[in-house]
Design a protein around this motif. Sequence first.
Motif, PDB file in Angstrom:
ATOM      1  N   ALA A  20       7.447 -13.643  -1.162  1.00  0.00           N
ATOM      2  CA  ALA A  20       8.545 -13.004  -0.884  1.00  0.00           C
ATOM      3  C   ALA A  20       8.417 -11.647  -1.181  1.00  0.00           C
ATOM      4  O   ALA A  20       9.171 -10.643  -0.685  1.00  0.00           O
ATOM      5  N   GLU A  21       7.629 -11.030  -2.206  1.00  0.00           N
ATOM      6  CA  GLU A  21       7.364  -9.781  -2.436  1.00  0.00           C
ATOM      7  C   GLU A  21       6.940  -8.831  -1.154  1.00  0.00           C
ATOM      8  O   GLU A  21       7.081  -7.955  -0.849  1.00  0.00           O
ATOM      9  N   VAL A  22       5.753  -9.608  -0.656  1.00  0.00           N
ATOM     10  CA  VAL A  22       5.120  -9.243   0.652  1.00  0.00           C
ATOM     11  C   VAL A  22       5.964  -8.825   1.620  1.00  0.00           C
ATOM     12  O   VAL A  22       6.076  -8.007   2.074  1.00  0.00           O
ATOM     13  N   TYR A  23       6.860  -9.931   1.874  1.00  0.00           N
ATOM     14  CA  TYR A  23       8.003  -9.767   3.003  1.00  0.00           C
ATOM     15  C   TYR A  23       8.875  -8.648   2.704  1.00  0.00           C
ATOM     16  O   TYR A  23       9.373  -7.944   3.782  1.00  0.00           O
TER      17      TYR A  23
ATOM     18  N   GLU B 266       0.273   0.810   2.111  1.00  0.00           N
ATOM     19  CA  GLU B 266       1.493   0.167   1.231  1.00  0.00           C
ATOM     20  C   GLU B 266       1.084  -0.725   0.227  1.00  0.00           C
ATOM     21  O   GLU B 266       1.223  -0.820  -0.907  1.00  0.00           O
ATOM     22  N   PHE B 267       0.030  -1.475   0.763  1.00  0.00           N
ATOM     23  CA  PHE B 267      -0.514  -2.684  -0.246  1.00  0.00           C
ATOM     24  C   PHE B 267      -1.935  -2.319  -0.729  1.00  0.00           C
ATOM     25  O   PHE B 267      -2.542  -3.011  -1.543  1.00  0.00           O
ATOM     26  N   ASP B 268      -2.491  -1.188  -0.356  1.00  0.00           N
ATOM     27  CA  ASP B 268      -3.785  -0.596  -0.873  1.00  0.00           C
ATOM     28  C   ASP B 268      -4.863  -1.806  -0.939  1.00  0.00           C
ATOM     29  O   ASP B 268      -5.583  -2.260  -1.450  1.00  0.00           O
ATOM     30  N   VAL B 269      -4.758  -2.207   0.656  1.00  0.00           N
ATOM     31  CA  VAL B 269      -5.683  -3.019   1.278  1.00  0.00           C
ATOM     32  C   VAL B 269      -6.502  -2.364   2.389  1.00  0.00           C
ATOM     33  O   VAL B 269      -5.980  -1.477   2.972  1.00  0.00           O
ATOM     34  N   LYS B 270      -7.519  -3.002   2.808  1.00  0.00           N
ATOM     35  CA  LYS B 270      -8.244  -2.534   4.007  1.00  0.00           C
ATOM     36  C   LYS B 270      -8.698  -3.927   4.587  1.00  0.00           C
ATOM     37  O   LYS B 270      -9.390  -4.708   4.136  1.00  0.00           O
ATOM     38  N   PHE B 271      -8.119  -3.981   5.743  1.00  0.00           N
ATOM     39  CA  PHE B 271      -8.189  -5.316   6.740  1.00  0.00           C
ATOM     40  C   PHE B 271      -9.489  -4.953   7.407  1.00  0.00           C
ATOM     41  O   PHE B 271      -9.896  -3.942   8.300  1.00  0.00           O
ATOM     42  N   PRO B 272     -10.475  -6.082   7.517  1.00  0.00           N
ATOM     43  CA  PRO B 272     -11.598  -6.046   8.299  1.00  0.00           C
ATOM     44  C   PRO B 272     -11.143  -6.055   9.916  1.00  0.00           C
ATOM     45  O   PRO B 272     -10.205  -6.707  10.163  1.00  0.00           O
ATOM     46  N   MET B 273     -11.944  -5.393  10.643  1.00  0.00           N
ATOM     47  CA  MET B 273     -11.413  -5.213  12.069  1.00  0.00           C
ATOM     48  C   MET B 273     -11.306  -6.682  12.806  1.00  0.00           C
ATOM     49  O   MET B 273     -10.251  -6.929  13.511  1.00  0.00           O
ATOM     50  N   LYS B 274     -12.172  -7.861  12.204  1.00  0.00           N
ATOM     51  CA  LYS B 274     -11.815  -9.025  12.983  1.00  0.00           C
ATOM     52  C   LYS B 274     -10.685  -9.486  12.471  1.00  0.00           C
ATOM     53  O   LYS B 274     -10.167 -10.457  13.512  1.00  0.00           O
ATOM     54  N   ASP B 275     -10.240  -9.207  11.351  1.00  0.00           N
ATOM     55  CA  ASP B 275      -8.947  -9.553  11.065  1.00  0.00           C
ATOM     56  C   ASP B 275      -7.741  -8.995  11.774  1.00  0.00           C
ATOM     57  O   ASP B 275      -6.700  -9.462  12.174  1.00  0.00           O
TER      58      ASP B 275
ATOM     59  N   VAL C  95       0.761 -11.815   6.458  1.00  0.00           N
ATOM     60  CA  VAL C  95       1.110 -11.910   4.982  1.00  0.00           C
ATOM     61  C   VAL C  95       0.168 -12.737   3.982  1.00  0.00           C
ATOM     62  O   VAL C  95      -0.248 -12.525   3.009  1.00  0.00           O
ATOM     63  N   ASP C  96      -0.689 -13.869   4.562  1.00  0.00           N
ATOM     64  CA  ASP C  96      -1.408 -14.469   4.081  1.00  0.00           C
ATOM     65  C   ASP C  96      -2.763 -13.625   3.850  1.00  0.00           C
ATOM     66  O   ASP C  96      -3.442 -13.629   2.754  1.00  0.00           O
ATOM     67  N   LYS C  97      -3.246 -12.673   4.848  1.00  0.00           N
ATOM     68  CA  LYS C  97      -4.229 -11.809   4.683  1.00  0.00           C
ATOM     69  C   LYS C  97      -3.934 -10.745   3.597  1.00  0.00           C
ATOM     70  O   LYS C  97      -4.734 -10.484   2.670  1.00  0.00           O
ATOM     71  N   ILE C  98      -2.852 -10.149   3.603  1.00  0.00           N
ATOM     72  CA  ILE C  98      -2.495  -9.261   2.529  1.00  0.00           C
ATOM     73  C   ILE C  98      -2.400 -10.006   0.894  1.00  0.00           C
ATOM     74  O   ILE C  98      -2.937  -9.190   0.018  1.00  0.00           O
ATOM     75  N   ILE C  99      -2.134 -11.288   1.135  1.00  0.00           N
ATOM     76  CA  ILE C  99      -1.993 -11.707  -0.452  1.00  0.00           C
ATOM     77  C   ILE C  99      -3.532 -12.081  -0.783  1.00  0.00           C
ATOM     78  O   ILE C  99      -4.020 -11.590  -1.798  1.00  0.00           O
ATOM     79  N   GLU C 100      -4.335 -12.481   0.351  1.00  0.00           N
ATOM     80  CA  GLU C 100      -5.756 -12.771   0.054  1.00  0.00           C
ATOM     81  C   GLU C 100      -6.442 -11.434  -0.316  1.00  0.00           C
ATOM     82  O   GLU C 100      -7.207 -11.408  -1.273  1.00  0.00           O
ATOM     83  N   LEU C 101      -6.125 -10.273   0.221  1.00  0.00           N
ATOM     84  CA  LEU C 101      -6.733  -9.072   0.236  1.00  0.00           C
ATOM     85  C   LEU C 101      -6.236  -8.432  -1.275  1.00  0.00           C
ATOM     86  O   LEU C 101      -7.181  -7.567  -1.888  1.00  0.00           O
ATOM     87  N   SER C 102      -5.225  -8.832  -1.702  1.00  0.00           N
ATOM     88  CA  SER C 102      -4.682  -7.940  -3.005  1.00  0.00           C
ATOM     89  C   SER C 102      -4.914  -8.861  -4.112  1.00  0.00           C
ATOM     90  O   SER C 102      -4.612  -8.228  -5.277  1.00  0.00           O
ATOM     91  N   ALA C 103      -5.343  -9.885  -4.036  1.00  0.00           N
ATOM     92  CA  ALA C 103      -5.868 -11.001  -5.109  1.00  0.00           C
ATOM     93  C   ALA C 103      -6.783 -10.452  -6.127  1.00  0.00           C
ATOM     94  O   ALA C 103      -7.826  -9.711  -5.697  1.00  0.00           O
TER      95      ALA C 103
END
Length: 79
Positions: free
Chosen positions: A4-7, A51-60, A71-79
């Motif tokens: 809910a927070e991510v959304y 916004e989320f202080d994450v860095k997505f791998p290019m494959k993602d 959303v799943d990836k943001i949660i995973e990377l910010s854990a």
Amino acid sequence: MERAEVYSRLADVFRDVFDREVSLADATTAADVPGWDSLNHITLIGTIEDEFDVKFPMKDVVGMKNVGELVDKIIELSA
């Protein structure tokens, strides 16, 4: 971080990038959002990373098919 927070935060990012309210759900894709083209996709990903202080791998970045996966990836990377 809760979904809910991510959304909630994503809704703000989408509003800033696309300059309109965007209804987001797990199944939302680029085809559902007017103006979500390849150029805005790059802007969107960069803004989300900030916004989320994450860095997505290019494959993602190229592999995510909908907002739910994002959303799943943001949660995973910010854990």
